[in-house]
Scaffold this active site. Structure first.
Site, PDB file in Angstrom:
ATOM      1  N   TYR A  53       0.843  -1.208   0.000  1.00 48.22           N
ATOM      2  CA  TYR A  53       0.000   0.000   0.000  1.00 48.22           C
ATOM      3  C   TYR A  53       0.879   1.260   0.000  1.00 48.22           C
ATOM      4  O   TYR A  53       0.667   2.181  -0.794  1.00 48.22           O
ATOM      5  CB  TYR A  53      -0.911  -0.030   1.229  1.00 48.22           C
ATOM      6  CG  TYR A  53      -1.945   1.077   1.269  1.00 48.22           C
ATOM      7  CD1 TYR A  53      -3.038   1.066   0.411  1.00 48.22           C
ATOM      8  CD2 TYR A  53      -1.830   2.124   2.181  1.00 48.22           C
ATOM      9  CE1 TYR A  53      -3.994   2.075   0.452  1.00 48.22           C
ATOM     10  CE2 TYR A  53      -2.783   3.140   2.240  1.00 48.22           C
ATOM     11  CZ  TYR A  53      -3.865   3.105   1.367  1.00 48.22           C
ATOM     12  OH  TYR A  53      -4.806   4.115   1.418  1.00 48.22           O
ATOM     13  N   LYS A 110       1.124   4.128  -3.003  1.00 51.91           N
ATOM     14  CA  LYS A 110       0.770   5.535  -2.795  1.00 51.91           C
ATOM     15  C   LYS A 110       1.994   6.445  -2.974  1.00 51.91           C
ATOM     16  O   LYS A 110       1.864   7.584  -3.441  1.00 51.91           O
ATOM     17  CB  LYS A 110       0.152   5.724  -1.404  1.00 51.91           C
ATOM     18  CG  LYS A 110      -1.203   5.026  -1.218  1.00 51.91           C
ATOM     19  CD  LYS A 110      -2.271   5.536  -2.186  1.00 51.91           C
ATOM     20  CE  LYS A 110      -3.663   5.026  -1.821  1.00 51.91           C
ATOM     21  NZ  LYS A 110      -4.704   5.486  -2.766  1.00 51.91           N
TER      22      LYS A 110
HETATM   23  P1  NDP Z   1     -13.385   2.106   0.562  1.00 50.43           P
HETATM   24  O1  NDP Z   1     -12.833   0.725   0.560  1.00 50.43           O
HETATM   25  O2  NDP Z   1     -14.343   2.512   1.591  1.00 50.43           O
HETATM   26  O3  NDP Z   1     -13.982   2.458  -0.895  1.00 50.43           O
HETATM   27  C1  NDP Z   1     -13.161   2.271  -2.008  1.00 50.43           C
HETATM   28  C2  NDP Z   1     -13.986   2.392  -3.271  1.00 50.43           C
HETATM   29  O4  NDP Z   1     -13.106   2.074  -4.377  1.00 50.43           O
HETATM   30  C3  NDP Z   1     -15.121   1.381  -3.297  1.00 50.43           C
HETATM   31  O5  NDP Z   1     -16.240   1.931  -3.943  1.00 50.43           O
HETATM   32  C4  NDP Z   1     -14.507   0.235  -4.100  1.00 50.43           C
HETATM   33  O6  NDP Z   1     -15.442  -0.554  -4.786  1.00 50.43           O
HETATM   34  C5  NDP Z   1     -13.652   0.984  -5.101  1.00 50.43           C
HETATM   35  N1  NDP Z   1     -12.645   0.064  -5.602  1.00 50.43           N
HETATM   36  C6  NDP Z   1     -11.693  -0.583  -4.906  1.00 50.43           C
HETATM   37  N2  NDP Z   1     -11.038  -1.436  -5.704  1.00 50.43           N
HETATM   38  C7  NDP Z   1     -11.601  -1.314  -6.929  1.00 50.43           C
HETATM   39  C8  NDP Z   1     -11.362  -1.943  -8.176  1.00 50.43           C
HETATM   40  N3  NDP Z   1     -10.436  -2.892  -8.334  1.00 50.43           N
HETATM   41  N4  NDP Z   1     -12.118  -1.574  -9.229  1.00 50.43           N
HETATM   42  C9  NDP Z   1     -13.077  -0.636  -9.108  1.00 50.43           C
HETATM   43  N5  NDP Z   1     -13.361  -0.021  -7.961  1.00 50.43           N
HETATM   44  C10 NDP Z   1     -12.621  -0.365  -6.876  1.00 50.43           C
HETATM   45  O7  NDP Z   1     -12.096   3.037   0.609  1.00 50.43           O
HETATM   46  P2  NDP Z   1     -11.909   4.548   1.146  1.00 50.43           P
HETATM   47  O8  NDP Z   1     -13.070   5.390   0.808  1.00 50.43           O
HETATM   48  O9  NDP Z   1     -11.423   4.459   2.521  1.00 50.43           O
HETATM   49  O10 NDP Z   1     -10.656   4.930   0.231  1.00 50.43           O
HETATM   50  C11 NDP Z   1     -10.750   5.818  -0.881  1.00 50.43           C
HETATM   51  C12 NDP Z   1      -9.351   6.265  -1.215  1.00 50.43           C
HETATM   52  O11 NDP Z   1      -8.800   6.927  -0.088  1.00 50.43           O
HETATM   53  C13 NDP Z   1      -8.397   5.109  -1.560  1.00 50.43           C
HETATM   54  O12 NDP Z   1      -7.555   5.479  -2.608  1.00 50.43           O
HETATM   55  C14 NDP Z   1      -7.629   4.929  -0.274  1.00 50.43           C
HETATM   56  O13 NDP Z   1      -6.362   4.350  -0.503  1.00 50.43           O
HETATM   57  C15 NDP Z   1      -7.545   6.350   0.224  1.00 50.43           C
HETATM   58  N6  NDP Z   1      -7.301   6.495   1.654  1.00 50.43           N
HETATM   59  C16 NDP Z   1      -8.159   5.961   2.590  1.00 50.43           C
HETATM   60  C17 NDP Z   1      -7.884   6.106   3.935  1.00 50.43           C
HETATM   61  C18 NDP Z   1      -8.762   5.529   5.001  1.00 50.43           C
HETATM   62  O14 NDP Z   1      -8.332   5.481   6.153  1.00 50.43           O
HETATM   63  N7  NDP Z   1      -9.981   5.119   4.706  1.00 50.43           N
HETATM   64  C19 NDP Z   1      -6.706   6.853   4.399  1.00 50.43           C
HETATM   65  C20 NDP Z   1      -5.892   7.386   3.346  1.00 50.43           C
HETATM   66  C21 NDP Z   1      -6.198   7.212   2.034  1.00 50.43           C
HETATM   67  P3  NDP Z   1     -15.817  -2.052  -4.223  1.00 50.43           P
HETATM   68  O15 NDP Z   1     -16.174  -1.884  -2.781  1.00 50.43           O
HETATM   69  O16 NDP Z   1     -16.948  -2.423  -5.085  1.00 50.43           O
HETATM   70  O17 NDP Z   1     -14.585  -2.849  -4.426  1.00 50.43           O
END
Ligand code: NDP
Length: 243
Positions: A148, A152
């Protein structure tokens, strides 16, 4: 600011859950037409019912399908590369498959979607703005997060090059780097109370981020209010990075 995205279209990846869903919802509330692109059709259906967006279902780990979906999504005025995934493995247990999967979703997919977006903007002589959703993990060596953190860190590095090349064509590119944000992903990564307490202690404002805290910064960086901001990796972390 209330309706500052009136008449604008915005592509949001990973709009089904968490930060992406909050961003899509906030954009719609401020007048934008959202194109939501994510994996789970059920999330797209419920989001469409809530905000009336266009929807595209795709697995961003598949580069060819991702390019086709990005072309189908355009033309749009702005892009939020938010989708991301995580995996917890000690460095010695990390497999090539897991590393490649996280790089595919967190780094290569944003590259592909941004290429399609930027090519279209440049071909039509239009300016634009991209926000890549990164993480404080690009700055810190969190245990069990090698894939991860690497994905990033690479996203931040790519953001700077994009800002340099695309900025000259009128397209600003920035990253936001949230701390733990209360979404389904955070539950996966930080449900161990021992780990989350240590993390929380380093955040001077005394709490984890809400998805709306991150969405507000994404909207700011997308908009013309940030017209002179290009190529940054902006922590949204309550001061975590100063500790
Ligand atoms: P969630 O897991 O809550 O949501 C992620 C979203 O991205 C979901 O809708 C998921 O769809 C989609 N997604 C993931 N993999 C795929 C894929 N292979 N193809 C298409 N869609 C995909 O994550 P967050 O909202 O927490 O994260 C959003 C962003 O923020 C990410 O880039 C994460 O790395 C970043 N982030 C998050 C933090 C946290 O603590 N939450 C902290 C720092 C950064 P599905 O569920 O259908 O797979």
């Amino acid at each position: 600011m209330q309706m500052e995205f009136q008449g604008k279209t915005v592509l949001v990846t990973g709009a089904g859950k968490g930060i992406g869903r909050a961003t899509a919802t906030m954009l719609a509330a401020r007048g934008a037409e959202v194109v939501a692109l994510t994996r789970s059709p059920s999330d797209l259906d419920s989001l469409k019912a809530e905000i009336g967006c266009r929807t595209i279902a795709v697995d961003l780990a598949d580069p060819a399908a991702t390019r086709a979906a990005a072309r189908e999504a355009g033309p749009v005025d702005y892009l939020v590369n938010n989708a991301g995934t995580t995996a917890l493995d000690s460095f010695l247990d990390l497999t090539v498959e897991t590393m490649n999967h996280l790089l595919a979703v967190n780094t290569v997919a944003p590259m592909i979607v941004a290429q399609e977006y930027a090519r279209d903007r440049i071909a039509r002589g239009l300016k634009g703005s991209i926000v890549n959703v990164s993480s404080v993990s690009s700055f810190i060596g969190f245990a069990d997060h090698a894939a991860y953190c690497a994905s990033k860190g690479a996203l931040d590095a790519m953001t700077r090059v994009m800002a340099n090349e695309l900025g000259r064509q009128g397209i600003r590119v920035n990253a936001v780097n949230p701390t733990v944000t209360l979404t389904p992903m955070a539950v996966k990564a930080w449900s161990d109370p021992a780990k989350s307490a240590g993390m929380m202690n380093r955040i001077p404002v005394g709490r984890f981020a809400d998805p709306d805290d991150v969405a507000e910064v994404i909207l700011y960086l997308l908009s013309d209010r940030a017209a002179m901001v290009n190529g940054i990796a902006m922590p949204v972390d309550g001061g975590f990075m100063i500790n």
